[in-house]
Design a protein around this motif. Structure first.
Motif, mmCIF file in Angstrom:
data_model
loop_
_atom_site.group_PDB
_atom_site.id
_atom_site.type_symbol
_atom_site.label_atom_id
_atom_site.label_comp_id
_atom_site.label_asym_id
_atom_site.label_seq_id
_atom_site.Cartn_x
_atom_site.Cartn_y
_atom_site.Cartn_z
ATOM 1 N N VAL A 162 0.729 -1.227 -0.150
ATOM 2 C CA VAL A 162 -0.048 0.006 0.021
ATOM 3 C C VAL A 162 0.851 1.399 0.000
ATOM 4 O O VAL A 162 0.519 2.406 -0.623
ATOM 5 C CB VAL A 162 -1.147 -0.127 1.019
ATOM 6 N N ALA A 163 2.126 1.129 0.617
ATOM 7 C CA ALA A 163 3.051 2.371 0.506
ATOM 8 C C ALA A 163 3.734 2.344 -0.756
ATOM 9 O O ALA A 163 4.176 3.417 -1.274
ATOM 10 C CB ALA A 163 3.892 2.119 1.752
ATOM 11 N N PRO A 166 0.842 3.010 -4.007
ATOM 12 C CA PRO A 166 -0.438 3.542 -3.528
ATOM 13 C C PRO A 166 -1.516 3.467 -4.751
ATOM 14 O O PRO A 166 -2.606 3.311 -4.486
ATOM 15 C CB PRO A 166 -0.071 4.946 -2.978
ATOM 16 N N PHE A 169 -3.069 0.219 -5.245
ATOM 17 C CA PHE A 169 -3.990 -0.158 -4.138
ATOM 18 C C PHE A 169 -5.342 0.446 -4.342
ATOM 19 O O PHE A 169 -6.337 0.102 -4.164
ATOM 20 C CB PHE A 169 -3.235 0.369 -2.745
ATOM 21 N N TYR A 229 -1.808 -6.025 -0.797
ATOM 22 C CA TYR A 229 -1.357 -4.610 -0.260
ATOM 23 C C TYR A 229 -1.329 -4.341 1.115
ATOM 24 O O TYR A 229 -0.448 -3.436 1.384
ATOM 25 C CB TYR A 229 -2.723 -3.820 -0.750
ATOM 26 N N ASN A 285 1.308 3.058 -12.804
ATOM 27 C CA ASN A 285 1.416 2.359 -11.460
ATOM 28 C C ASN A 285 2.765 1.036 -11.830
ATOM 29 O O ASN A 285 3.470 0.792 -10.939
ATOM 30 C CB ASN A 285 0.320 1.674 -11.139
#
Lengths: 298, 692
Positions: A162-163, A166, A169, A229, A285
């Motif tokens: 998730v970091a 992002p 996510f 995530y 991404n």
């Protein structure tokens, strides 16, 4: 192990049902899903007048199978997974693909206009969400250098995806809600405009299977968000399985809660956003994942 | 219990009965907004609200239930799986339905007690060895035999076609015997006298066979009796098809009709609408429950299986499966009787039938994609739209090709207008159960004008208070309904809570609610994606502005408001809330603005001297005639009355919803079905005004 996994899955579905009731009615009633389930088995299970019997009967079962297949490759803990497939992340996609098939069958089967419109509408929804599922998973697999779901969790030992990703996510989260047709992506059930849509003609035991299947689907999608995530079982103090469970339920609660405040998305907007905004972002991404991995390697 | 499920009460069924009694979902007739407007909160009384009769255990009847709505309610009841129960609130019995299990009055405490009683009865009597059979009288079906190639050949018994010799195939149909499949009155026929023709293009509809036959409204061709279709859908099609002018073309057109007809006649939604008396009886797109005569789930399955043994297996023909238009393939697959046989016969007679041939004569929408058109009822009992509003969309895929509003709630009130002038306001107040105050005031104003009586300023202020409060209550109820339709749970739930609270409070003491309402009104525009959801839907640009009144007009930039000429309002500094845009979003904004504005008016009027809301005394032998107007929550309602010696002899009412109902076709045609429903809902139609 199999018994433990099945029990965990059912417990998850039950907890998710309680959460859904809490989010939609504002009341926390832990016994409500049990009572509702019993009540469904007490009611008649009607067959509409001119059904396509095969599709009508198999649609809820297929939805259930799709959810179970997806659950099979999602690990609760390092050694607590039904099948630790080397291609787990790909397999989970394949399982979810049957959600669309099941819903179109449920739309077609009962010979009702509302259900039929709703079923075909979900096909449009699939066209919108499908890439948002696959492309973020690709980026996650790049970091793990594996498609195995357990390897993906282990790859997040440093920091969670998730970091690290992002954008992926957010895209995956929204797509997951669309797969499970949760509000505001509840186009195929659309209580206000299609009177229940694909579920409108199901009653009694068949409806019970349909609802159970949908709950399991929500569990698998929330679990997938957790595993891809949110570091899966990684976490201090509690045992590994508990972390997966807690994170999964929190994701499910957030999905239910967030959808309350937004009107149902129009199907053309969903397609527009997905193809004009979502896919470029998903590509970005992937590029971002590549650049960061290259940078870390260096 | 009338709605018990057949079976002996064993210990396991006892447990299931308890669960069923606890998990009560209600389907409300006419709609939940009416329940809330009476100050009742069904959810607080322990009822969940079902969106389809299939998922409901309880039929919650709330009076008044006109006859045609009662017929729809009986179909809804038949659609509910057993065990099922009926709770009647404020009405004792409804024709066509079994006697209610529990009857109660319009009161929250009574409702709560009644729900407890329903639970008790379900616990004890959900299963019964001698469960009574419920026969719907509203819809009767029969089997007739039709030639797959020649739809004009319809026989009451099996046989072969006199033209081509093919075996006739059975199909189920509704209504009286006729020689022609298209002879049943269509919903359009019911609606023919309805005012929605007012703004229509006189050439909007045409006969597929006789392009010279033109009409403003759907109906029948005066030459051949075929159903008229929108002219836009046939122009290029007719031009293309009719050039050769041969009988073969004729045949093809007829075939298109059989395709449409096959679906319609076999599909329960259409069937319901083709029935003359029960034309609007089908509340839903659901079929009439087979189990109305069956006894148990297993019986259902068995019956269905035996009756449909011919086509329970997957359809063999692959060419049906690749149909681009779901509806067509649906027809062929589902209604195996006609569809499969058609396929087989055509295979024998002429070989493979291509999709091009199958779709050639289907009506075309603007996108040129040929699809089968199906009539789908969205009412009179459709959660999300006002209960009693009988709306039928002809769907072309998921787009609306045609929209028709019919009069489901007709109660024949016109007959009751004549009578003593002193009780006339009370009678007129019954016109619309959601806005009784406005109609009572309308009657009083008209009578006062006849009498030439001046209204005391204190009474005028009290009237403003009452009418404006009713506007607030109405708009909140609309917001709850609209929020449900667009799927915003927060909006639906908050508006419903405020609606019930406001309906209970009354204009006398709004104190505690003011803050909550102001916060709500300020928050709704901040709902994420709401603007995007509503923008451009149901745009009124290009429609006859004469048809628009009230919030609908004011959302289109027309400052039309009956309150503008009223001195009492002027004294309070009234100015109408006007927005431009003319779409569903603007209508929402106008209504939100009006909640605030009406709240201000209520507070301003309260600060003045208080008085009982009592009409000025009228002379007993009042005679004369006059007109009056009141700005109801939906727009200006006009009334013209004639009074002779204290008796009303004539009353002509001009309610706002009549014009708004006429807007429906223009606002919905060509839209996606959900958007079309949003457009209809944004008008806040009152079915009671459309059909007084």
């Amino acid at each position: 192990m199999a018994v433990a996994l099945v029990l965990a899955l059912l417990a998850g579905a039950y907890a998710v049902a309680v959460l859904e009731g809490w989010a939609t009615t504002g009341r926390f009633r832990p016994a409500a899903p049990l009572i509702a389930g019993l009540a469904l088995f007490g009611r008649e299970s009607l067959v509409p007048r001119r059904p396509d019997r095969l599709l009508f009967e198999t649609a809820p079962v297929l939805l259930l199978i799709a959810a179970l297949l997806a659950a099979a490759v999602l690990p609760l803990a390092p050694n607590l997974v039904a099948v630790d497939l080397a291609t787990g992340a790909l397999f989970v996609n394949a399982a979810w693909a049957y959600v669309m098939v099941a819903l179109i069958m449920a739309g077609w089967g009962p010979d009702g206009a509302y259900a039929m419109v709703a079923g075909w509408r979900f096909l449009g929804q699939l066209v919108a969400y499908a890439m948002m599922i696959v492309m973020p998973i690709s980026a996650v697999a790049m970091r793990a250098e594996s498609l195995a779901t357990t390897a993906i969790v282990q790859s997040q030992a440093g920091f969670w995806n998730v970091a690290a990703q992002p954008i992926g996510f957010v895209l995956f989260w929204l797509a997951a809600m669309a797969v499970a047709f949760l509000p505001p992506f509840d186009l195929p059930t659309a209580p206000g405009t299609l009177a229940g849509g694909v579920a409108a003609e199901y009653t009694g035991a068949r409806l019970a299977i349909f609802r159970l299947a949908r709950l399991l689907l929500v569990v698998t999608l929330a679990a997938a968000v957790t595993i891809f995530y949110l570091g899966g079982w990684l976490g201090p103090w509690f045992p590994a399985w508990a972390w997966t469970g807690i994170k999964t339920l929190m994701v499910a609660a957030a999905m239910f809660g967030g959808g309350r405040f937004v009107p149902r998305i129009r199907v053309e907007h969903l397609l527009q956003w997905s193809w004009k905004l979502g896919i470029p972002l998903a590509l970005l991404n992937i590029a971002w994942a590549g650049v960061t991995l290259w940078w870390v390697d260096r | 219990m009338n709605g018990a499920r057949a079976g002996v009460l064993t210990w396991s069924r006892r447990l299931l009965s308890r669960a069923i009694a606890h998990d009560l979902a209600a389907f409300v007739v006419p709609d939940v907004r009416l329940v809330r407007a009476a100050g009742l909160d069904p959810e607080a009384a322990g009822l969940a609200l079902a969106t389809t009769p299939r998922h409901a255990t309880l039929l919650l009847l709330v009076g008044p239930v006109p006859d045609r709505l009662a017929a729809a309610a009986s179909v809804t009841y038949a659609q509910m799986p057993r065990p099922r129960s009926i709770l009647a609130v404020g009405v004792s019995a409804v024709p066509g339905l079994p006697e209610p299990d529990v009857v109660t009055r319009l009161d929250q405490g009574a409702l709560r007690a009644a729900v407890v009683e329903v639970r008790r009865r379900l616990t004890a009597g959900a299963f019964s060895p001698e469960a009574p059979v419920f026969e719907i009288t509203a819809v009767e079906t029969r089997t007739e035999y039709v030639c797959p190639m020649h739809p004009e050949i319809v026989r009451p018994e099996p046989g072969s076609c006199p033209i081509c010799g093919m075996d006739l195939v059975p199909r189920e149909t509704v209504g009286p015997t006729s020689l022609c499949g298209h002879d049943y009155p269509s919903p359009a026929d019911h609606a023919a006298p309805a005012p929605r023709v007012r703004d229509s293009d006189p050439t909007a509809f045409t006969c597929p066979m006789h392009p010279e036959a033109r009409a403003a409204a759907p109906g029948r061709c005066p030459i051949c009796g075929m159903r008229l279709v929108p002219a836009s859908s046939v122009t290029d099609h007719a031009a293309r098809e009719h050039e050769p002018g041969s009988m073969a073309e004729h045949g093809r057109h007829e075939r298109a009709e059989v395709q449409r007809g096959a679906h319609g006649d076999h599909g329960p939604w259409r069937a319901g609408h083709e029935a003359p008396a029960a034309g609007d009886a089908l509340a839903h797109g659901h079929g009439v429950e087979r189990g109305a005569t069956g006894q148990d789930a297993t019986n259902h399955a068995a019956m269905d299986h035996s009756e449909h043994h011919g086509h329970v297996s997957p359809p063999p023909a692959d060419d049906e499966r690749v149909a681009p238009a779901p509806a067509i393939a649906h027809t062929a697959m589902e209604h195996g009787d006609t569809g499969h046989d058609t396929m087989n016969h055509s295979a024998h007679g002429g070989g493979f039938m291509s999709m091009v041939a199958m779709t050639r004569d289907l009506p075309r929408s603007d996108d040129g994609l040929p699809m089968e058109w199906i009539d789908v009822p969205f009412g009179p009992l459709f959660p999300g739209l006002p209960g009693g509003l009988d709306l039928t969309f002809t769907l072309d895929g998921d787009g609306v090709a045609r929209a028709v509003v019919t009069e489901a709630t007709a109660r024949g009130l016109e007959a009751t207008w004549a009578g003593p002038a002193s009780t006339f306001p009370g009678r007129l107040a019954r016109l619309d159960p959601l806005t009784p105050v406005a109609y009572r005031l309308l009657a009083r104003r008209a009578l006062e004008t006849v009498a030439g009586v001046a209204v005391d300023p204190a009474i005028a202020a009290a009237r403003i208070r009452e009418v404006e409060w009713e506007r607030i209550v109405n708009h909140l109820g609309w917001l709850a309904e609209f929020g449900f339709l667009i799927g915003d749970q927060w909006l639906a739930a908050s508006a419903a809570t405020l609606h019930v609270a406001a309906a209970r409070t009354g204009a006398a003491g709004p104190g505690a609610l003011i803050g909550a309402m102001r916060r709500f009104v300020a928050r709704v525009p901040r709902v994420p994606l709401l603007d995007r959801r509503l923008e451009g839907i149901g745009e009124s640009a290009g429609v006859d502005p004469e048809l628009m009144r009230g919030p609908v007009a004011r959302a289109a930039g027309i400052a039309s408001d009956a309150r503008l000429g009223d001195d009492a309002y002027t004294a309070l500094g009234f100015s109408p809330v006007v927005r431009t845009g003319g779409d569903a979003l603007a209508r929402l904004q106008v209504r939100l603005g009006e909640i605030s504005a009406s709240l201000d008016l209520v507070l301003a009027a309260t600060s003045g001297p208080s008085a009982e809301l009592r009409p000025a005394r009228l002379p007993a032998d009042l005679s004369g005639s006059a007109g009056a107007a009141v700005e109801t929550p939906r727009g200006m309602a006009g009334l013209h009355i004639a009074v002779e010696r204290g008796m009303v002899t004539m009353a002509h009412i001009d309610p706002p919803s009549v014009g708004h109902a006429a807007l429906v076709p223009a606002l919905t045609t060509g839209a996606e079905v959900a958007d079309a429903l949003v457009a209809v809902a944004s008008l806040d139609l009152s079915p009671w005004e459309v059909a007084p």
